[in-house]
Write a protein that holds these residues in place. Structure first.
Motif, PDB file in Angstrom:
ATOM      1  N   ILE A  78      64.037 -34.663   7.409  1.00  0.00           N
ATOM      2  CA  ILE A  78      64.705 -33.944   6.336  1.00  0.00           C
ATOM      3  C   ILE A  78      63.680 -33.038   5.665  1.00  0.00           C
ATOM      4  CG2 ILE A  78      66.431 -35.739   5.989  1.00  0.00           C
ATOM      5  CD1 ILE A  78      64.829 -36.758   3.621  1.00  0.00           C
ATOM      6  N   PRO A  79      64.115 -32.020   4.928  1.00  0.00           N
ATOM      7  CA  PRO A  79      63.162 -31.044   4.376  1.00  0.00           C
ATOM      8  C   PRO A  79      62.172 -31.624   3.377  1.00  0.00           C
ATOM      9  CG  PRO A  79      65.399 -30.175   4.372  1.00  0.00           C
ATOM     10  CD  PRO A  79      65.507 -31.619   4.712  1.00  0.00           C
ATOM     11  N   ASN A  80      62.612 -32.581   2.567  1.00  0.00           N
ATOM     12  CA  ASN A  80      61.755 -33.104   1.506  1.00  0.00           C
ATOM     13  C   ASN A  80      61.158 -34.447   1.893  1.00  0.00           C
ATOM     14  OD1 ASN A  80      62.429 -30.924  -0.234  1.00  0.00           O
ATOM     15  ND2 ASN A  80      64.345 -31.966  -0.747  1.00  0.00           N
ATOM     16  N   PHE A  81      59.991 -34.764   1.326  1.00  0.00           N
ATOM     17  CA  PHE A  81      59.396 -36.062   1.585  1.00  0.00           C
ATOM     18  C   PHE A  81      59.481 -36.934   0.340  1.00  0.00           C
ATOM     19  CE2 PHE A  81      55.771 -33.421   0.219  1.00  0.00           C
ATOM     20  CZ  PHE A  81      55.251 -34.190  -0.806  1.00  0.00           C
ATOM     21  N   ARG A  82      59.446 -38.242   0.575  1.00  0.00           N
ATOM     22  CA  ARG A  82      59.422 -39.219  -0.506  1.00  0.00           C
ATOM     23  C   ARG A  82      58.184 -40.090  -0.339  1.00  0.00           C
ATOM     24  NH1 ARG A  82      64.245 -40.583  -3.086  1.00  0.00           N
ATOM     25  NH2 ARG A  82      62.912 -41.929  -4.368  1.00  0.00           N
ATOM     26  N   ILE A  83      57.771 -40.706  -1.418  1.00  0.00           N
ATOM     27  CA  ILE A  83      56.564 -41.529  -1.428  1.00  0.00           C
ATOM     28  C   ILE A  83      56.938 -42.954  -1.804  1.00  0.00           C
ATOM     29  CG2 ILE A  83      54.304 -41.895  -2.507  1.00  0.00           C
ATOM     30  CD1 ILE A  83      54.228 -38.856  -2.978  1.00  0.00           C
ATOM     31  N   ALA A  84      56.343 -43.906  -1.120  1.00  0.00           N
ATOM     32  CA  ALA A  84      56.554 -45.319  -1.422  1.00  0.00           C
ATOM     33  C   ALA A  84      55.203 -46.035  -1.428  1.00  0.00           C
ATOM     34  CB  ALA A  84      57.488 -45.961  -0.402  1.00  0.00           C
ATOM     35  N   LYS A  85      55.173 -47.178  -2.091  1.00  0.00           N
ATOM     36  CA  LYS A  85      53.960 -47.995  -2.140  1.00  0.00           C
ATOM     37  C   LYS A  85      54.260 -49.351  -1.519  1.00  0.00           C
ATOM     38  CE  LYS A  85      50.380 -49.645  -5.342  1.00  0.00           C
ATOM     39  NZ  LYS A  85      49.950 -49.699  -6.768  1.00  0.00           N
TER      40      LYS A  85
END
Length: 376
Positions: free
Chosen positions: A29-36
């Motif tokens: 998808i165009p956007n990225f997400r961040i996780a910990k």
């Protein structure tokens, strides 16, 4: 210590869960997400647990997605940091930060809190990984680079891009397309990071932590990096990376040539670049003869010409190393995963990350000014 996930995978809500998760779907998808990742409550699963059909997603490794930031930019990060130092009063706390704001805030706080080495490793995986495979890889990387006292790495940013879950040859072309798209996410991270540096350190009350950031790419993950470099404007490049480690790179051997206009930008971005190759790499041999119109691969044949960069770029030949860590049929025949299978390659990488002069790294022979062979 922290392991973060940067992903442009689809976000889904699995049945029976109350939180969002990354999907195993094979498109970006165009956007990225961040996780910990949550290693505080991590328990090594039993062999029986690994065989269960429900050994997926958070049953492998728990993680928490960061919220999206309410405001763009890093003014609120600056406000929180100044408030914590007692310089400015504010009602904002770290809990108000989202996305890269929270990521950069946590890394800066942790890396500034010690005088010891507390480096960040940005890792980009290769071909044929679904998200469950990536979670397993994160566990292995933590053991290798964070838990190991021989390594200066304390934090890992794992770039999760949606490679195909099958090793069927035709999926390789899907992975090539996905890796190119995912390079855009990496480019955005780079621009966000440089903006963070400008916004935060324009204030004299805050100082850089003087720790180091490294990039490590394996196999087709090098194409993700290449995609980022294609779009990276030279005038926007800051030297913010210490070491770039290119492992068994599945890109053309000509990537450092000016006509490619990609890896020739790395010397502007990093202090040192190391190409780890194996001339018996079966996987790259298949890639060359079946999928890349007979174009030699960087991680098997080495670069065509790096004369302009010989002071910065090193070539490390791993052809003769022993697979003494992992020695299954896959590793011994493939000769493609030396950073996981060989303690000799691992030791060489650790010394590189510590910044030891390339002529002083142990268990190497010097073949040329910038070409070395790891000896068994």
């Amino acid at each position: 210590m922290a392991v973060y996930i940067l992903s442009n995978r689809k976000i889904v809500r699995h049945k029976g869960e109350k939180v969002d998760s990354f999907s195993n779907d094979e498109y970006s998808i165009p956007n990225f997400r961040i996780a910990k990742c949550d290693f505080d409550n991590y328990k090594e699963p039993s062999p029986a647990a690994k065989k269960k059909k429900d050994y997926t997603n958070r049953n492998i490794l728990n993680y928490k997605l960061f919220s999206e930031p309410e405001k763009q930019g890093y003014e609120e990060v600056l406000e929180v940091l100044l408030s914590e130092k007692g310089i400015k009063e504010s009602s904002l706390t770290a809990n108000n930060l989202g996305g890269t704001q929270r990521l950069f805030y946590e890394l800066y706080k942790n890396m500034s809190a010690t005088k010891d080495r507390s480096d960040v490793l940005i890792f980009i995986h290769g071909y044929a990984y679904d998200f469950d495979d990536e979670l397993k890889a994160m566990i292995d990387l933590k053991k290798l680079f964070i838990d190991n006292p021989s390594s200066p790495v304390e934090h890992i940013l794992f770039v999760s891009w949606p490679a195909s879950s099958s090793i069927v040859p035709l999926t390789y072309f899907d992975d090539k397309a996905s890796s190119i798209n995912s390079g855009t996410s990496l480019l955005r991270l780079f621009y966000f990071y440089t903006q963070f540096l400008k916004d935060i350190f324009s204030n004299r009350d805050l100082v850089p932590c003087n720790q180091r950031i490294h990039i490590m790419t394996h196999s087709l993950g090098n194409r993700v990096l290449q995609s980022m470099l294609y779009s990276l404007k030279r005038e926007n490049i800051l030297r913010v990376i210490d070491q770039v480690i290119l492992l068994n790179a599945d890109v053309s051997y000509k990537v450092f040539e000016d006509s490619e206009d990609s890896f020739n930008k790395l010397p502007l971005l990093a202090n040192r670049i190391s190409i780890y190759l194996n001339r018996q790499d079966l996987i790259l041999g298949i890639s060359q003869y079946t999928k890349n119109i007979l174009t030699p691969r960087l991680g098997k044949n080495g670069p065509s010409d790096i004369t302009p960069y010989k002071d910065i770029v090193s070539i490390i030949d791993c052809t003769f190393v022993k697979d003494d860590v992992l020695n299954s049929f896959r590793y011994e025949v493939g000769n493609h995963w030396g950073y996981l299978s060989s303690s000799q390659v691992q030791s060489d990488i650790f010394q590189n990350l510590y910044g030891i002069d390339r002529n002083l790294i142990s268990n190497r022979t010097k073949d040329n000014e910038n070409i070395f062979t790891i000896i068994s």
